[in-house]
Each structure stands twice: as structure tokens, then as C-alpha cells.
Design an enzyme around this catalytic site. Sequence first.
Site, PDB file in Angstrom:
ATOM      1  N   TRP A 147     -18.747 -11.727  -5.565  1.00  0.00           N
ATOM      2  CA  TRP A 147     -18.476 -12.814  -6.514  1.00  0.00           C
ATOM      3  C   TRP A 147     -17.016 -13.279  -6.527  1.00  0.00           C
ATOM      4  O   TRP A 147     -16.706 -14.295  -7.131  1.00  0.00           O
ATOM      5  CB  TRP A 147     -18.865 -12.402  -7.942  1.00  0.00           C
ATOM      6  CG  TRP A 147     -18.363 -11.060  -8.382  1.00  0.00           C
ATOM      7  CD1 TRP A 147     -19.070  -9.895  -8.445  1.00  0.00           C
ATOM      8  CD2 TRP A 147     -17.033 -10.720  -8.828  1.00  0.00           C
ATOM      9  NE1 TRP A 147     -18.276  -8.861  -8.893  1.00  0.00           N
ATOM     10  CE2 TRP A 147     -17.027  -9.345  -9.141  1.00  0.00           C
ATOM     11  CE3 TRP A 147     -15.855 -11.456  -8.991  1.00  0.00           C
ATOM     12  CZ2 TRP A 147     -15.896  -8.685  -9.604  1.00  0.00           C
ATOM     13  CZ3 TRP A 147     -14.717 -10.804  -9.451  1.00  0.00           C
ATOM     14  CH2 TRP A 147     -14.758  -9.435  -9.756  1.00  0.00           C
ATOM     15  N   ASN A 148     -16.112 -12.552  -5.886  1.00  0.00           N
ATOM     16  CA  ASN A 148     -14.697 -12.924  -6.037  1.00  0.00           C
ATOM     17  C   ASN A 148     -14.320 -14.143  -5.206  1.00  0.00           C
ATOM     18  O   ASN A 148     -13.591 -15.020  -5.668  1.00  0.00           O
ATOM     19  CB  ASN A 148     -13.785 -11.734  -5.734  1.00  0.00           C
ATOM     20  CG  ASN A 148     -13.998 -11.150  -4.357  1.00  0.00           C
ATOM     21  OD1 ASN A 148     -15.086 -11.207  -3.795  1.00  0.00           O
ATOM     22  ND2 ASN A 148     -12.948 -10.563  -3.807  1.00  0.00           N
ATOM     23  N   LYS A 171     -27.570 -13.688   0.537  1.00  0.00           N
ATOM     24  CA  LYS A 171     -27.758 -13.257  -0.843  1.00  0.00           C
ATOM     25  C   LYS A 171     -26.414 -13.334  -1.554  1.00  0.00           C
ATOM     26  O   LYS A 171     -25.548 -12.481  -1.368  1.00  0.00           O
ATOM     27  CB  LYS A 171     -28.295 -11.821  -0.922  1.00  0.00           C
ATOM     28  CG  LYS A 171     -28.709 -11.431  -2.364  1.00  0.00           C
ATOM     29  CD  LYS A 171     -28.325 -10.023  -2.663  1.00  0.00           C
ATOM     30  CE  LYS A 171     -27.410  -9.779  -3.799  1.00  0.00           C
ATOM     31  NZ  LYS A 171     -27.251 -10.642  -4.899  1.00  0.00           N
ATOM     32  N   PRO A 172     -26.197 -14.394  -2.364  1.00  0.00           N
ATOM     33  CA  PRO A 172     -24.942 -14.469  -3.116  1.00  0.00           C
ATOM     34  C   PRO A 172     -24.944 -13.460  -4.256  1.00  0.00           C
ATOM     35  O   PRO A 172     -26.001 -12.950  -4.652  1.00  0.00           O
ATOM     36  CB  PRO A 172     -24.950 -15.906  -3.651  1.00  0.00           C
ATOM     37  CG  PRO A 172     -26.400 -16.264  -3.753  1.00  0.00           C
ATOM     38  CD  PRO A 172     -27.106 -15.508  -2.664  1.00  0.00           C
ATOM     39  N   ALA A 173     -23.769 -13.159  -4.779  1.00  0.00           N
ATOM     40  CA  ALA A 173     -23.704 -12.323  -5.978  1.00  0.00           C
ATOM     41  C   ALA A 173     -24.527 -12.982  -7.075  1.00  0.00           C
ATOM     42  O   ALA A 173     -24.568 -14.213  -7.190  1.00  0.00           O
ATOM     43  CB  ALA A 173     -22.262 -12.154  -6.430  1.00  0.00           C
ATOM     44  N   GLY A 231     -18.156  -5.990  -0.272  1.00  0.00           N
ATOM     45  CA  GLY A 231     -18.297  -5.480  -1.634  1.00  0.00           C
ATOM     46  C   GLY A 231     -17.570  -4.162  -1.787  1.00  0.00           C
ATOM     47  O   GLY A 231     -16.655  -3.830  -1.017  1.00  0.00           O
ATOM     48  N   SER A 232     -17.980  -3.390  -2.759  1.00  0.00           N
ATOM     49  CA  SER A 232     -17.294  -2.138  -3.071  1.00  0.00           C
ATOM     50  C   SER A 232     -17.626  -1.067  -2.038  1.00  0.00           C
ATOM     51  O   SER A 232     -18.658  -1.102  -1.365  1.00  0.00           O
ATOM     52  CB  SER A 232     -17.711  -1.638  -4.462  1.00  0.00           C
ATOM     53  OG  SER A 232     -19.056  -1.185  -4.444  1.00  0.00           O
ATOM     54  N   GLU A 253     -17.134  -4.924   4.887  1.00  0.00           N
ATOM     55  CA  GLU A 253     -15.775  -5.256   4.428  1.00  0.00           C
ATOM     56  C   GLU A 253     -15.699  -4.794   2.988  1.00  0.00           C
ATOM     57  O   GLU A 253     -16.289  -5.406   2.099  1.00  0.00           O
ATOM     58  CB  GLU A 253     -15.525  -6.763   4.567  1.00  0.00           C
ATOM     59  CG  GLU A 253     -14.053  -7.124   4.533  1.00  0.00           C
ATOM     60  CD  GLU A 253     -13.563  -7.485   3.142  1.00  0.00           C
ATOM     61  OE1 GLU A 253     -12.967  -6.596   2.488  1.00  0.00           O
ATOM     62  OE2 GLU A 253     -13.787  -8.611   2.710  1.00  0.00           O
ATOM     63  N   LEU A 254     -14.984  -3.677   2.771  1.00  0.00           N
ATOM     64  CA  LEU A 254     -15.070  -2.969   1.500  1.00  0.00           C
ATOM     65  C   LEU A 254     -13.762  -3.059   0.724  1.00  0.00           C
ATOM     66  O   LEU A 254     -12.983  -3.972   0.913  1.00  0.00           O
ATOM     67  CB  LEU A 254     -15.475  -1.516   1.777  1.00  0.00           C
ATOM     68  CG  LEU A 254     -16.741  -1.360   2.635  1.00  0.00           C
ATOM     69  CD1 LEU A 254     -17.024   0.117   2.923  1.00  0.00           C
ATOM     70  CD2 LEU A 254     -17.946  -2.022   1.986  1.00  0.00           C
ATOM     71  N   CYS A 287     -10.211  -8.057  -2.511  1.00  0.00           N
ATOM     72  CA  CYS A 287     -10.193  -6.837  -1.699  1.00  0.00           C
ATOM     73  C   CYS A 287      -8.865  -6.760  -0.971  1.00  0.00           C
ATOM     74  O   CYS A 287      -8.237  -5.705  -0.911  1.00  0.00           O
ATOM     75  CB  CYS A 287     -11.337  -6.864  -0.680  1.00  0.00           C
ATOM     76  SG  CYS A 287     -12.984  -6.899  -1.406  1.00  0.00           S
ATOM     77  N   GLU A 388      -8.985   1.611  -6.458  1.00  0.00           N
ATOM     78  CA  GLU A 388      -8.752   0.181  -6.282  1.00  0.00           C
ATOM     79  C   GLU A 388      -8.698  -0.468  -7.660  1.00  0.00           C
ATOM     80  O   GLU A 388      -9.607  -0.283  -8.479  1.00  0.00           O
ATOM     81  CB  GLU A 388      -9.868  -0.460  -5.470  1.00  0.00           C
ATOM     82  CG  GLU A 388      -9.681  -1.965  -5.310  1.00  0.00           C
ATOM     83  CD  GLU A 388     -10.749  -2.628  -4.458  1.00  0.00           C
ATOM     84  OE1 GLU A 388     -10.432  -3.601  -3.768  1.00  0.00           O
ATOM     85  OE2 GLU A 388     -11.914  -2.176  -4.512  1.00  0.00           O
TER      86      GLU A 388
END
Length: 485
Positions: A147-148, A171-173, A231-232, A253-254, A287, A388
Site C-alpha cells: 500500500w505504500n 493483487k493490490p493491497a 511487502g514485509s 522485495e522486503l 522500504c 524496521e
Amino acid sequence: MAKMLIRGEQVDSASEDMYEVRNPATGQVVDSVPAGTAQDVERAVDAAEEAFKEWADTTAEDRGKALLSACELIRERGGEIAQLLTQEQGKTLFEANLEIHHLVHGLEFYAGLASKVRGAHVPLPQKGAYGMVIRQPIGVCGGIVPWNFPLTLMGTKLGPALAAGNTIVIKPASTTPLATLACVEQIQKAVFADGKKSLPKGAVNVVTGSGGTVGEAMLRHPSVRRIAFTGSTEVGRHVMEVAGREIKRVTLELGGSDPMIVMEDANVDAAIKMADVGRFFNCGQMCLGVKRLYLHESIADRFIDGLADLLSKKAVGNGMNRETRMGPLHLVYQRAEVEEQVQDARSRGAKTVAGGARPSGGELDQGFYYLPTLLTDVPEDARISTEECFGPALPIFRFKDIDEAIEKANNSIYGLGASIWTRNMLYANKAIDRLQAGNVWVNSLHYGYDELPFGGIKASGLGREHGPEALDYYLEPKGVVIVNV
């Protein structure tokens, strides 16, 4: 009410259930969207499989032209899409427009690369024989987007996927689907071959809903051969575990906790400005962003005073207001986590130099706002040092020499980005060589250029997005042996 996009059509969920998307600046409902199900994922994957037959057979040059057409169509609705993005995500209109610009630039980059894919001729030890390496599209890809930066991070998946001849399900947030739907609606209209052909229906599909339902169904679907996830780190581990059972190709990509090192000979004024942008752009929800600031002891006081002064003038408020320079955090629990990290540091002896509280009064009481925050004297084992921090708070540390700075910077489970500010190339080269990060900047903002590979090491991820290297993850190499008869 918004709709999902499957097979080139706007559709409801198979369950007919809907959920609300709310503005984090005001709490008001922006729109309602379908709550997707595993059945909707099945429909989207079927559509993508059917479209793949035609799209993979389209010339690489025409695939590039279709992406360029999509860029023009997105630009036509850029103002409207930016407003949607601000309303659903909370970022300022300025930041929303920059995100659309970055999306379009990335799609244009892969449009240019579509016809530049190369294979190889390989001499073989057998007489009268030779080998070739050809590269072919994988099939149906899945893109799971946070979502960022919902548009930019959708583009880093969609662009190389389509350029390589694949089709994709996005699949969007669940909290930021609206601008994505508006963009993909435009992309689906893209034309090529002098406008005589259009993107196959089902080449790009969007299924809205929760990660636990829609995302999980994508991970488990055997026909989705490639997953690109941003994401996380915690969720990334789950993605890798589930996708691994189906032997899917995966890029992750975390999270990150990027260090910024400022040496005694740095251009301090420039570094202060970039620390401001690098930490507080998008309300610190990046991120890739400055999350630990290391200052040489000789310039630390001057730097801290200058940065605190900048932050004191930063207007916090609704992103739709022209004077706003930082919007709200996106989620109420995201703000709570930042507050807990700041409080933990304070309880261990850290000092608040700026911010450290919620702004109040009027509309500020309705949204998830938090002031830009600076902390000094932060212990190395404080949560904000080891975790983080996904919000507008920045811990500051002092060091005596370059070796100490690099050692402290590497003391993290993350390894996404890092930067050093110096005029001394010996310092710069030592940092480039020894910093444990997928990306290193020298005298530069932490910024993901489309032209360079981007990704992390350690707990920050696996694989690369951006750059020509990203195409490697959307193409299968095939070895071919040819014998003269």
C-alpha cells in the site's frame, strides 16, 4: 462502486461481497470495492492463461509499442488517478503525481527493452554441432503489491512481465486498490500495430481483496508460475514457503533499515536536505528510505540542528491541501507501532530532538497523523534501532571513524540500501565494498532508478526488480543443441 478487472471487463466478486476503502486523513469512505475470493482468482488466472497464447506470440516490438500506448493512456487520466491515490493512501498530491511519473517512466523503460532481449550461440565439443540459448516467457505471473507505493510497485512487476511476453494477475493491497484499478483500466486499452490491435483481454487482471484470501489463492494456484511480492519480511517468508511447494519462481522485495553515513568532509547542507526527503517522504513509509542516521562526531551537532529546523517547518496535514508537505500514516496500527518504537527508545534513554507526538486540532484529530521525529542518544538495542521503522521517526547515532560507521551500519538483519556522504573516494570505495546492502548510494538520495537492478540481501529479500536484470526473472532460458546431418 469500483469493480475488479478480469478478462478485460469490470466485474464483481463471485461472493458479491464488498468492503470500504477509507481515507487515512479523514476516516471518510472513498469508495467500495469487491472482496475477492479464490473463485475470482481462478477466473483471473484462466483469463491470463488464455491471453498468454496470443500475447506470447506477439512480436517483441509490438509488445513494446503496447506499453508505450499504455503510458499515454495513463497520462491522459493522470490528474484523476493522483487524486484517487492521495485519497486512499494519504500521501500528498505532489507525492502522488511523482509516483505516477515513476510508474510511466518504468513502463517506458521496459517498452524499450522488449525488443532487446538476447540469447547466445554456444560452440560445442561435438563436431558439426552447436548450441543456442533462447529465452522464452514463463506464462501467467502474479504480482502482490503493498500500500505504500501501489502504482510504482505494480509497475515494477507489470512492466517486465508484459515486455517479456507474459500475462499477469495483480493483487493490490486491500486498502489501496482504487488508483491501481484506474491505471490498469487504461493499460487494458493499449493498442499496437498502428492501432489495429489491442492488448489481449486478460493480459492484465486485477483481483481485489485480502491477502489471506486472494493472495493465498494466487500463491497456491498451480498455473501461476511466477510470483513477485513486495511487502514485509514476515509475510515474505510465508510467500516463499507456499510458493516453494509449487516450485514457482519468486522475487521478494522486503523490509529495510537503511543506514545513511555522513562523514566529516561531507556537504552537510545537501546531506541534511536529503536526510529530510529520504526519511520523511511519504510519511516515512518506504522500504527503501533512511532509517538509521550515522553522523561523524565533528559535524553531528550542526547536522542535527539543521535537520530539526527543517522538520519544524514541515506542514503536516491532509494530502489534498496544497500547503501540506507530509500526510498521515496509512493505517492506525502503523502509527501505534511507530509510537511504541519511539517510546521504547525514550524509556532506554533516547532524547527527542523534534516531534515525538501527534499533532492536534481540527482535521488533524480525524486522521492517523504523527509529527516528523528525531531521536538522539538511541541505544543500539532499542526497537527503533533493530526493527524496521515504517513511519516518520529517525534515530541518530554518532561515530568516530569510517570503520566504526560501517560496522554499526551492518549491524542489522536487513540489507536493502545504504548511503555514504563524503568527498573522499577512499571512504566512498570502502563503503561501496563493505556495506551489506543490495544498493549503495554515494552523495545521493536513496532512490530506485528503473535503469539499475534493485533488491536486497539478508532479510531484505531475494532477486531483483528494475533494470534489464528484472527481465531475467520473467524469461526462461532454454538450451538448444543443433547437429548438422
